[in-house]
Design a protein around this motif. Structure first.
Motif, short mmCIF file in Angstrom:
data_model
loop_
_atom_site.label_atom_id
_atom_site.label_comp_id
_atom_site.label_asym_id
_atom_site.label_seq_id
_atom_site.Cartn_x
_atom_site.Cartn_y
_atom_site.Cartn_z
N THR A 261 0.84 -1.19 0.00
CA THR A 261 0.00 0.00 0.00
C THR A 261 0.88 1.25 0.00
O THR A 261 1.99 1.24 0.51
N ASN A 262 0.36 2.30 -0.58
CA ASN A 262 1.11 3.56 -0.65
C ASN A 262 0.75 4.44 0.54
O ASN A 262 -0.39 4.89 0.67
N PRO A 263 1.72 4.70 1.43
CA PRO A 263 1.44 5.52 2.61
C PRO A 263 1.45 7.02 2.33
O PRO A 263 1.63 7.81 3.25
N GLY A 264 1.28 7.39 1.06
CA GLY A 264 1.27 8.80 0.71
C GLY A 264 2.52 9.28 0.01
O GLY A 264 2.79 10.48 -0.05
N LEU A 265 3.29 8.34 -0.56
CA LEU A 265 4.56 8.70 -1.21
C LEU A 265 4.32 9.22 -2.62
O LEU A 265 3.43 8.76 -3.33
N THR A 266 5.17 10.17 -3.04
CA THR A 266 5.12 10.70 -4.40
C THR A 266 6.50 10.72 -5.04
O THR A 266 6.63 11.11 -6.21
N LEU A 267 7.53 10.32 -4.31
CA LEU A 267 8.90 10.36 -4.80
C LEU A 267 9.42 8.95 -5.04
O LEU A 267 9.35 8.10 -4.15
N SER A 268 9.94 8.69 -6.25
CA SER A 268 10.63 7.43 -6.52
C SER A 268 12.05 7.51 -5.96
O SER A 268 12.74 8.51 -6.16
N VAL A 269 12.46 6.45 -5.28
CA VAL A 269 13.79 6.43 -4.66
C VAL A 269 14.47 5.11 -5.02
O VAL A 269 13.82 4.05 -5.00
N ARG A 270 15.77 5.17 -5.33
CA ARG A 270 16.49 3.93 -5.63
C ARG A 270 17.94 4.01 -5.13
O ARG A 270 18.53 5.09 -5.05
N ASP A 271 18.47 2.83 -4.81
CA ASP A 271 19.87 2.63 -4.49
C ASP A 271 20.31 1.37 -5.23
O ASP A 271 19.96 0.26 -4.83
N GLU A 272 21.05 1.55 -6.29
CA GLU A 272 21.47 0.42 -7.11
C GLU A 272 22.56 -0.41 -6.43
O GLU A 272 22.90 -1.50 -6.89
N ASN A 273 23.12 0.10 -5.34
CA ASN A 273 24.25 -0.58 -4.68
C ASN A 273 24.01 -0.78 -3.19
O ASN A 273 24.96 -0.78 -2.40
N HIS A 274 22.78 -0.99 -2.79
CA HIS A 274 22.50 -1.27 -1.39
C HIS A 274 23.21 -2.57 -0.99
O HIS A 274 23.23 -3.54 -1.75
N PRO A 275 23.80 -2.62 0.20
CA PRO A 275 24.55 -3.82 0.61
C PRO A 275 23.73 -5.10 0.58
O PRO A 275 24.28 -6.20 0.36
N ALA A 276 22.42 -5.00 0.79
CA ALA A 276 21.58 -6.21 0.79
C ALA A 276 21.01 -6.52 -0.59
O ALA A 276 20.29 -7.51 -0.75
N GLY A 277 21.35 -5.72 -1.59
CA GLY A 277 20.80 -5.91 -2.93
C GLY A 277 20.15 -4.63 -3.42
O GLY A 277 19.75 -3.78 -2.62
N ALA B 211 7.52 1.77 6.69
CA ALA B 211 7.39 0.87 7.84
C ALA B 211 5.92 0.62 8.15
O ALA B 211 5.14 1.55 8.33
N GLY B 212 5.54 -0.64 8.15
CA GLY B 212 4.17 -1.01 8.45
C GLY B 212 3.22 -1.01 7.26
O GLY B 212 2.04 -1.34 7.43
N ALA B 213 3.71 -0.69 6.06
CA ALA B 213 2.84 -0.72 4.88
C ALA B 213 2.35 -2.15 4.64
O ALA B 213 3.10 -3.12 4.80
#
Length: 314
Positions: free
Chosen positions: A194-210, A256-258
């Protein structure tokens, strides 16, 4: 000209639409309905991923960006310009995709989540494929195009449709149909919440967990995701689902909690480089234009590749 386009995902439909709009007689043939394609599952935010060659990807991507941005401006359902943030733990160098997207600025410190020292802000098209793809399919049908759901084991089986040209947009199946053993699956698992009210796309192509990305849509958010080259397994892995949720919450704590709505797996059509060329050998007497191997960049390259494909049709 009578063209047979094999494939009903974003590559096949965009090519078929352009062929129809220039006046060709077109039949799309696909093993499954459009809603069953990998394209229909895609998070579908413009961003070059797992595709080459770099110079061609830049050109095709720029063309596609312009087409989708114009559709967003016209209010085409399912297409919006989405403010975006790419996160980095170290200062990023020059990004090859940046030239296509207009203004790119450094993120302010107050725009960065904990643990990140750098980021880039810009706007790119986001395409809600469950809306956009059926409408693109309908646009093709309304223009007078035909669509046959039919599974083939080789391109020669399309000769009964009397094509003057065949366009091979069969995605992951495309290589096997023509003996190209450089193709491979790129497994992608995503999670819908579910969308908790977000409007911004965010990415990290190199997050340590993937790699991690959060793409807000109208009624949900797509969280991802994996790029598992050579993996054919389409079963959802619960541990991967939990990892995706965890690392995406690192990027966007508001998640958190979505509520988790669904976990999905799709197989992207991998290849060392996109194959976009005219082939006079594979089907005797009928030229074939190959347009496949887009990896994770189908929506990013689709319209640019389609424009070049129809120019190769003659």
């Amino acid at each position: 000209m009578r063209a047979v386009v094999l494939g009903a995902g974003i590559s096949g439909l965009s090519t078929a639409v352009l062929l129809r709009e220039r006046g060709d007689d077109v039949v799309v043939v696909s093993a499954d309905a459009t809603e069953a394609t990998t394209s229909h599952l895609a998070a579908a935010v413009w961003f070059p991923t797992s595709a080459g060659p770099a110079d061609k990807v830049a050109s095709w991507g720029s063309t596609t960006y312009d087409v989708l941005a114009a559709e967003a401006e016209r209010g085409v359902p399912g297409v919006v310009m989405r403010e975006s943030l790419v996160l980095y733990r170290h200062e990023p160098g020059q990004q090859p995709w940046a030239a296509a997207v207009g203004e790119v600025r450094p993120a302010r410190p107050d725009e960065l989540p904990p643990g990140y020292s750098h980021g880039l802000r810009f706007a790119v098209p986001l395409v809600e494929m469950p809306t956009y793809l059926p409408l693109l399919h309908q646009r093709y049908l309304d223009s007078g195009g035909q669509h046959l759901v039919r599974r083939v084991a080789g391109l020669g089986e399309l000769l009964d449709l009397q094509p003057d040209v065949i366009v091979n947009c069969a995605g992951l199946a495309a290589g096997k149909l023509v003996g190209d053993d450089t193709t491979y699956p790129v497994r992608g698992q995503i999670v819908r919440v579910t969308n908790p009210g977000l409007t911004l796309s965010v990415r990290d192509e190199n997050h340590p967990a993937g790699r991690a990305y959060v793409h807000p849509r109208t009624a949900d958010c797509i969280l991802g995701g994996t790029l598992d080259a050579g993996v054919w397994d389409t079963a959802v892995d619960d541990a991967t689902t939990e990892s995706i949720i965890s690392r995406c919450t690192d990027l966007v704590p508001a998640l958190a909690g979505a509520e988790v709505l669904q976990a999905l797996v799709g197989l992207r059509p991998g290849r060392p480089e996109v194959r976009l060329e005219r082939d006079e050998q594979v089907v005797p007497g009928v030229p074939v234009v190959h347009n496949y191997g887009h990896g994770g960049s189908g929506i990013t390259l689709g319209w640019g590749c389609a424009q070049e494909a129809i120019s190769l049709c003659g």
